[in-house]
Design a protein around this motif. Structure first.
Motif: not given
Length: 197
Positions: A82-89, A91-97, A113-122
């Motif tokens: 859980r901690n690793e998953a939240l840290n990964a999320l 990290s992804m949010m901060r990178r997109l921000s 990375p595919e999941q970052h791009r899909a989230f950003q496009l959404t």
């Protein structure tokens, strides 16, 4: 000491703590499907879940000497994943921000990375849908159809300066929307990480 056919958790953990790679392999195959499902529920991304699972097991192997003192392995694994998953999320949010702040809108052809791009496009699609009609029309003609300012001006029977103004306003509104949503998501993740809900 080799791992027997029957999976004996306590024995396997002792063997891993002693550096037995075959025991670690058995441990991985026993827990990987369960943790992958658990992590996917948090990240909602198969690709990110796969990465996090690998990180979790890498961390377990790197700190294997401590496994012999773990009493409740399931709770330990769930907390760690859980901690690793939240840290990964986060990290992804901060990178997109950061991207939204420094680059306004990243170019559509950028490789990510595919999941970052899909989230950003959404998030970008959400923002585009909220634009005033003319701004939305100009933005889509420029970004999706790749028309120049002059081509858009001719097509819509408006001046090039008007096209430029509409694009600037649209870009500002989209960037603001993306940054705002990411900030809220980071806050929610941090609150969840601190067990506020």
């Amino acid at each position: 000491m080799s791992v027997t056919t029957t999976y004996d958790e306590a024995s396997v953990l002792q063997q891993i703590a002693a550096g037995d790679e075959s025991a670690f392999s058995a441990f991985f195959h026993h827990w990987q499907p369960y943790l992958a499902t658990h992590i996917y529920r948090i990240t909602e991304s198969a690709h990110l879940a796969e990465e996090v699972v690998q990180d979790v097991f890498m961390k377990i192997w790197m700190t294997r000497e401590t496994l012999s003192s773990v009493t409740y392995i399931k709770a330990y694994l769930l907390t760690l994943s859980r901690n690793e998953a939240l840290n990964a999320l986060k990290s992804m949010m901060r990178r997109l921000s950061h991207e939204a702040t420094t680059e306004n809108l990243p170019p559509f052809e950028a490789e990510e990375p595919e999941q970052h791009r899909a989230f950003q496009l959404t998030l970008i699609d959400e923002a585009i849908d909220q634009l005033p009609a003319r701004q939305k029309e100009v933005f889509l003609l420029h970004r999706h159809q790749r028309l120049t300012y002059a081509e858009i001006a001719e097509k819509l029977n408006i001046g090039k300066e008007s096209v430029k103004t509409h694009l600037q306003l649209a870009t500002k509104a989209i960037t603001s929307h993306v940054k705002g949503r990411i900030t809220v998501l980071i806050l929610l993740l941090e609150l969840q990480d601190k067990n506020f809900f």
